[in-house]
Motif scaffolding. Structure first.
Motif, PDB file in Angstrom:
ATOM      1  N   PHE A  92      -0.263  17.941  14.725  1.00 43.83           N
ATOM      2  CA  PHE A  92       0.853  17.034  14.452  1.00 43.83           C
ATOM      3  C   PHE A  92       0.299  15.625  14.250  1.00 43.83           C
ATOM      4  O   PHE A  92      -0.416  15.098  15.111  1.00 43.83           O
ATOM      5  N   ILE A  93       0.624  15.019  13.091  1.00 41.66           N
ATOM      6  CA  ILE A  93       0.202  13.651  12.819  1.00 41.66           C
ATOM      7  C   ILE A  93       1.066  12.720  13.677  1.00 41.66           C
ATOM      8  O   ILE A  93       2.277  12.630  13.488  1.00 41.66           O
ATOM      9  N   ARG A  94       0.444  12.033  14.603  1.00 39.25           N
ATOM     10  CA  ARG A  94       1.165  11.148  15.513  1.00 39.25           C
ATOM     11  C   ARG A  94       1.362   9.756  14.916  1.00 39.25           C
ATOM     12  O   ARG A  94       2.425   9.159  15.078  1.00 39.25           O
ATOM     13  N   TYR A  95       0.364   9.244  14.216  1.00 34.39           N
ATOM     14  CA  TYR A  95       0.496   7.931  13.586  1.00 34.39           C
ATOM     15  C   TYR A  95      -0.660   7.750  12.609  1.00 34.39           C
ATOM     16  O   TYR A  95      -1.670   8.479  12.643  1.00 34.39           O
ATOM     17  N   TYR A  96      -0.481   6.770  11.720  1.00 30.03           N
ATOM     18  CA  TYR A  96      -1.529   6.335  10.796  1.00 30.03           C
ATOM     19  C   TYR A  96      -2.048   4.976  11.242  1.00 30.03           C
ATOM     20  O   TYR A  96      -1.315   4.183  11.840  1.00 30.03           O
ATOM     21  N   THR A  97      -3.291   4.715  10.939  1.00 36.07           N
ATOM     22  CA  THR A  97      -3.885   3.406  11.177  1.00 36.07           C
ATOM     23  C   THR A  97      -4.464   2.883   9.874  1.00 36.07           C
ATOM     24  O   THR A  97      -5.287   3.554   9.252  1.00 36.07           O
ATOM     25  N   LEU A 103       0.844  -1.195   0.000  1.00 36.62           N
ATOM     26  CA  LEU A 103       0.000   0.000   0.000  1.00 36.62           C
ATOM     27  C   LEU A 103       0.873   1.236   0.000  1.00 36.62           C
ATOM     28  O   LEU A 103       1.931   1.269   0.637  1.00 36.62           O
ATOM     29  N   THR A 104       0.413   2.258  -0.682  1.00 36.67           N
ATOM     30  CA  THR A 104       1.138   3.522  -0.713  1.00 36.67           C
ATOM     31  C   THR A 104       0.144   4.666  -0.596  1.00 36.67           C
ATOM     32  O   THR A 104      -1.033   4.524  -0.961  1.00 36.67           O
ATOM     33  N   TRP A 105       0.594   5.771  -0.091  1.00 42.01           N
ATOM     34  CA  TRP A 105      -0.256   6.950   0.097  1.00 42.01           C
ATOM     35  C   TRP A 105       0.637   8.189   0.122  1.00 42.01           C
ATOM     36  O   TRP A 105       1.853   8.113   0.290  1.00 42.01           O
ATOM     37  N   LYS A 106      -0.019   9.311  -0.062  1.00 40.73           N
ATOM     38  CA  LYS A 106       0.678  10.585   0.013  1.00 40.73           C
ATOM     39  C   LYS A 106       0.421  11.224   1.374  1.00 40.73           C
ATOM     40  O   LYS A 106      -0.701  11.158   1.886  1.00 40.73           O
ATOM     41  N   PRO A 107       1.447  11.849   1.979  1.00 41.73           N
ATOM     42  CA  PRO A 107       1.210  12.522   3.262  1.00 41.73           C
ATOM     43  C   PRO A 107       0.183  13.640   3.103  1.00 41.73           C
ATOM     44  O   PRO A 107       0.043  14.244   2.035  1.00 41.73           O
ATOM     45  N   LEU A 108      -0.550  13.892   4.168  1.00 42.72           N
ATOM     46  CA  LEU A 108      -1.526  14.975   4.151  1.00 42.72           C
ATOM     47  C   LEU A 108      -0.823  16.319   4.001  1.00 42.72           C
ATOM     48  O   LEU A 108       0.280  16.530   4.521  1.00 42.72           O
ATOM     49  N   VAL A 166      -9.842  -1.473   2.135  1.00 41.10           N
ATOM     50  CA  VAL A 166      -8.845  -0.877   3.015  1.00 41.10           C
ATOM     51  C   VAL A 166      -9.041   0.627   3.057  1.00 41.10           C
ATOM     52  O   VAL A 166      -9.454   1.242   2.063  1.00 41.10           O
ATOM     53  N   LYS A 167      -8.792   1.216   4.191  1.00 39.13           N
ATOM     54  CA  LYS A 167      -8.818   2.667   4.366  1.00 39.13           C
ATOM     55  C   LYS A 167      -7.812   3.036   5.441  1.00 39.13           C
ATOM     56  O   LYS A 167      -7.358   2.181   6.209  1.00 39.13           O
ATOM     57  N   MET A 168      -7.474   4.327   5.498  1.00 33.54           N
ATOM     58  CA  MET A 168      -6.482   4.806   6.455  1.00 33.54           C
ATOM     59  C   MET A 168      -7.060   5.945   7.281  1.00 33.54           C
ATOM     60  O   MET A 168      -7.894   6.727   6.800  1.00 33.54           O
ATOM     61  N   LYS A 169      -6.594   6.021   8.521  1.00 30.00           N
ATOM     62  CA  LYS A 169      -6.948   7.119   9.410  1.00 30.00           C
ATOM     63  C   LYS A 169      -5.669   7.798   9.869  1.00 30.00           C
ATOM     64  O   LYS A 169      -4.682   7.134  10.180  1.00 30.00           O
ATOM     65  N   ALA A 170      -5.721   9.117   9.877  1.00 36.51           N
ATOM     66  CA  ALA A 170      -4.607   9.917  10.383  1.00 36.51           C
ATOM     67  C   ALA A 170      -5.012  10.484  11.744  1.00 36.51           C
ATOM     68  O   ALA A 170      -6.117  11.018  11.894  1.00 36.51           O
ATOM     69  N   LYS A 186       6.332   7.219   7.259  1.00 33.16           N
ATOM     70  CA  LYS A 186       6.292   6.288   6.145  1.00 33.16           C
ATOM     71  C   LYS A 186       5.205   6.674   5.153  1.00 33.16           C
ATOM     72  O   LYS A 186       4.203   7.296   5.515  1.00 33.16           O
ATOM     73  N   THR A 187       5.422   6.270   3.896  1.00 34.49           N
ATOM     74  CA  THR A 187       4.430   6.498   2.834  1.00 34.49           C
ATOM     75  C   THR A 187       4.026   5.202   2.163  1.00 34.49           C
ATOM     76  O   THR A 187       3.304   5.257   1.156  1.00 34.49           O
TER      77      THR A 187
END
Length: 922
Positions: free
Chosen positions: A556-561, A543-548, A596-600, A580-581
């Motif tokens: 401050f982004i503490r972690y991704y889920t 999986l790959t994504w772009k940072p917000l 799949v989905k991600m939470k910041a 990480k990206t």
């Protein structure tokens, strides 16, 4: 009022007390005493129900049949007491449970309860003694005063209670004052100053009355005067003084006043007061001192009786004024930015400074004076610049410079602000600050650090908003060298990321800046990351994504889920570091759809991004190759074995698929010659021409009318052929038959007309054998040879309509040649010769040799005496003149054949064709 209400209730119950006894109507048979009582809440009460004597004779009625009710509820019989046959009483120890109405009822014949009488019961409390009586005299105008007295009425009595304000002078009682709408206040306009007045309050209801303690006072001592009006604020020559003036609204003979004066700066909510001892005397003006120059102030004042008796008036309307200008009290805060050109020896120095606060400018700043001095032995005199803005850009060489800035208004200049620009950016004796931190505190953004050493003169704090949509516009402020923390001054907004840098300034230059990022207030991200697949396998997916973007983070982004699941399956969560990206999901099921989905997450919570689906592969890496390669190899092996089998069985395959066809080149005609019969007796191995080297027969039909188109030489050749024909008839048979000596075959058409040989067209049949070549190509050598083939004709050749000049009466398989065709058909067949004229290939010397052979063959034909065979031999001449089926046409003109007479030219013929690799059937 109570007696009237009681009368209405009694009338109502009298109407309800009419009963039917024995079928007749009677009046009320009793009553209750006391009538409409007013009772104190919580006291005891006894009521009597008395039956009339007149009703006792109407039936068997007795007092023990009486039932008491409160509204619809029956009073317990324990509270009843039968005094005699006509009287029954009921007793209540606590009247707080009583309610209206209280009724007396009786059971008549048939055990039907009938109402006898009812009363209204009122329960309440007597009034309490009014407390806290006080009075004030309010000034309504210069000559009008109203006295207002208030008190505490006490508890609620649940009864109608009247209050009266009573007052009297020492020798006279004044009229009572009745409250209007309320029971704790009363106003009176009968006010006399300098006379003592006694005042008290009386409260009264049905259960009793009460009076307050009286108070005694002179109305002039409780006056609340009107505030001063027409306030005026004016400036003086001194920049720290403002003068106030006003009018009082009470006459001095009535009372003298003292004052309170308050003021504040226009941009501040905090009030300041003039000391009370400075304003205790009666006055109409006052001068306020110790103010700031060129500052706007707001003023208000109030007054009261000079001796302090009475009440302060309300504050007057606010008025503002501005003090005069003075020299600026402070120089502007100064800072710089340096841009180096292509070489570090040349600088672009951007000097920036802040505007002075109004309290520091002490007036309107008209200009700034900037002085730049280089620290070197050969340095020129300092450069001075006068600017109206708060910045200046200078192009300087690398070196140490002293910069001063002075702000000027119309009164004078401020103290200079000093800044040292060193030649180098960093030295060991100019260390940066330590442990820089920034965090929200008391609704503001607090920045703190540790002092690097004690030689710091001041600190410069820079900050800007980090944004993806705009540049980082720098703001800055200065703090003293003794500071270790400060609040950022300015419009600091929540949910914005601030980049904060602290620079320590020393006497000999500037230390390196230290930076940090901070938020005044954080929130959940505005959106979640959008995840995609970079690579999908059988049991894993990358999986790959772009940072917000910074504007979307809100903290401050503490972690991704990462949350992923199958359809109908449980959701699995994986936490990922925000740096990480990409991430690899493992242990997945093959050929399965995943969502799949991600939470910041920030400190305030998380936000989900859009859901993404992908399907894992059915086969892993190398599995498809492991299947396909063996299959392909097996397929190739099968093909190879098939090819080898076909090669080994080629004779059998050829027999069934490509059968052998007789080769016309191997017939007797290819080995026969009229003059030298043994010349062509070749064996099959010694063929003149290899197999497949012959093409079609060329056929030319010449009409009698076409003699004129030939030359004399051509005609001679034709005559020669005619002679040789008569001498060779006995040595050769016609095509399709045997030799001259064999039994003749009917090949000449039987004509009904008897014509001589000179007037009858002959048919000569010969095969023109031409070297193998492509269509429309003429070989270099042409050989004319007799064909001994007996193969039947093809369908196209058997049909008369496919031949030039065919006879209508002939069928395809009954004859080989045309028989005595009419002149019209012969003329039609002449078209062959006309087409032959259009395409005439050149004839070389080998062609002339072939023509000679044709003449010899014609001579042999003449020796045969049979008429039918002669026609067959004459067709050889037509074969010489005919064109091949491939479009090759031999013209007599180019061959040098002598033109013959009209009667000598063959009139009709039947073509025979020899093709490459075989022969056409006759």
């Amino acid at each position: 009022m109570s007696s009237g209400r009681s009368w209405v209730i009694n009338a109502l119950y009298i109407l309800l007390s009419i009963f039917s006894f024995g079928g007749g109507l009677v009046q009320s048979c009793g009553y209750i005493i006391p009538e409409s009582p007013v009772l104190t809440r919580g006291s005891s009460f006894t009521a009597l129900c008395i039956l009339n004597e007149s009703c006792l004779d109407l039936g068997n009625i007795h007092a023990n049949q009486i039932i008491w009710r409160i509204k619809s509820s029956v009073v317990p019989k324990e509270q009843y007491h039968v005094i005699n046959r006509t009287v029954s009483s009921v007793t209540f120890n606590d009247t707080s449970i009583l309610a209206t109405p209280l009724t007396c009822n009786i059971l008549a014949d048939g055990q039907i309860e009938q109402n006898i009488y009812g009363i209204a019961v009122t329960v309440g409390l007597p009034p309490e003694k009014p407390e806290n009586l006080s009075c004030i005299v309010n000034q309504m105008s210069k000559s009008k005063f109203i006295m207002t007295c208030t008190w505490n009425p006490g508890r609620d009595t649940f009864l109608a209670t009247d209050f009266r304000l009573k007052s009297q002078w020492p020798q006279e009682t004044l009229p009572d004052c009745m409250p209007q709408g309320v029971n704790n206040s009363c106003n009176t306009s009968n006010v006399q100053f300098f006379v003592n007045l006694e005042v008290w309050v009386e409260a009264k209801n049905a259960l009793g009355k009460a009076e307050s303690e009286p108070i005694d006072f002179d109305p002039v001592d409780i006056v609340k005067p009107l505030p001063p009006h027409n306030l005026i604020v004016s400036s003086e020559d001194l920049p720290t003084v403002l003068k106030l003036s006003w009018d009082n609204q009470i006459e001095t003979f009535e009372m003298e006043l003292k004052f309170n004066i308050r003021y504040r700066m226009s941009d501040s909510p905090d009030w300041m007061e003039v000391p009370p001892e400075d304003t205790e005397s009666h006055r109409t003006s006052f001068t306020v001192q110790s103010l700031k120059p060129y500052t706007k102030y707001v003023f208000s004042l109030r007054c009261m009786k000079k001796d302090g008796m009475g009440f302060w008036s309300d504050w007057s309307k606010e008025k503002s004024g501005v003090t005069s200008e003075a020299k600026p009290s402070k120089g502007p805060a100064l800072w710089r930015k340096i841009d180096m050109f292509h070489s570090p020896n040349f600088w672009a120095v951007h000097l920036i400074w802040k505007k002075l606060d109004p309290s520091e400018a002490n007036g309107i700043i008209l200009r700034y004076e900037v002085t730049v001095r280089a620290r070197s032995r050969l340095s020129p005199s300092p450069a001075t610049y006068n600017v109206n803005s708060t910045n200046l850009t200078l192009n300087l060489t690398n070196g140490t410079y002293e910069v001063t800035v002075t702000a000027h208004n119309k009164i004078g200049g401020s103290p200079p602000s000093f800044l040292l620009i060193p030649a180098t950016e960093f030295q060991a004796d100019r260390p940066p600050v330590k442990d820089l931190k920034a965090f929200p505190k008391d609704g503001k953004l607090w920045v703190e650090w540790k002092v690097p050493n004690n030689n710091v003169v001041k600190y410069v704090i820079e900050w800007c908003v980090v944004s993806d949509s705009s540049d980082c516009t720098t703001e800055w402020q200065q703090e003293l060298g003794t500071s270790q923390g400060t609040f950022l001054k300015g419009n600091i907004k929540p949910f914005k990321c601030y980049l904060i840098t602290v620079h320590p300034l020393y006497n000999n230059g500037q230390g390196n800046g230290q930076s940090t990022k901070a938020y005044l207030q954080q929130s959940m991200p505005a959106k979640g990351p959008t995840v995609q697949t970079k690579k999908v396998g059988k049991a894993e997916a990358v999986l790959t994504w772009k940072p917000l973007r910074v504007d979307e983070q809100n903290g401050f982004i503490r972690y991704y889920t990462i949350l992923y699941r199958t359809i109908g399956g449980n959701e699995t969560a994986v936490n990922v570091d925000p740096s990480k990206t990409d991430y690899t999901l493992s242990s997945l099921s093959s050929d399965t759809l995943y969502m799949v989905k991600m939470k910041a997450y920030t400190d305030e919570g998380g936000t989900s991004g859009p859901e993404f689906t992908f399907t894992t592969q059915r086969f892993g890496k190398g599995e498809i190759e492991a299947i396909v390669v063996p299959v392909c190899l097996a397929f190739l092996l099968t093909i190879l074995l098939g090819v080898l089998f076909c090669f080994n069985k080629r004779d059998l395959i050829k027999k069934h698929i490509w059968p052998n066809v007789p080769d016309p080149s191997k017939s007797n005609i290819a080995q026969w010659s009229p003059q030298t019969p043994t010349k062509h007796n070749f064996s099959s191995k010694d063929q003149i021409y290899p197999e497949g080297s012959f093409t079609d027969v060329s056929v030319v039909e010449i009409e009698a009318d076409d003699k004129k188109s030939f030359s004399d030489q051509d005609l001679k050749h034709f005559n020669l052929l005619k002679k040789e024909k008569s001498t060779s008839e006995g040595h050769s048979s016609g095509i399709g038959g045997s030799s001259c000596m064999s039994s003749p075959r009917q090949s000449v058409s039987d004509s009904d007309e008897s014509e001589t040989a000179q007037n009858t067209s002959s048919t000569v049949q010969y095969s023109t054998v031409i070297l193998n070549g492509y269509r429309d190509q003429i070989p270099s050598v042409q050989v004319f040879s007799r064909s001994e083939s007996t193969q039947p004709l093809l369908d196209s050749e058997e049909k008369p309509e496919d031949n030039s000049g065919g006879c209508d009466s002939a069928t395809p398989r009954q004859q080989y040649f045309k028989q005595n065709c009419s002149q019209d058909e012969t003329n039609t067949d002449g078209s062959h010769f006309e087409r032959a004229k259009q395409v005439t290939p050149p004839i070389n010397e080998e062609d002339l040799v072939g023509l000679a052979q044709l003449q010899i063959s014609d001579h042999s034909l003449q020796q045969c005496g049979s008429g039918p065979e002669q026609n067959k031999h004459e067709s050889a001449l037509s074969d010489v003149l005919s064109s091949s089926t491939e479009g090759q046409i031999l013209r007599l003109e180019t061959m040098g054949i002598n033109t013959a007479t009209v009667d000598e030219i063959p009139k009709s013929y039947m073509p025979q064709t020899v093709r490459q690799g075989g022969y056409m059937p006759q």
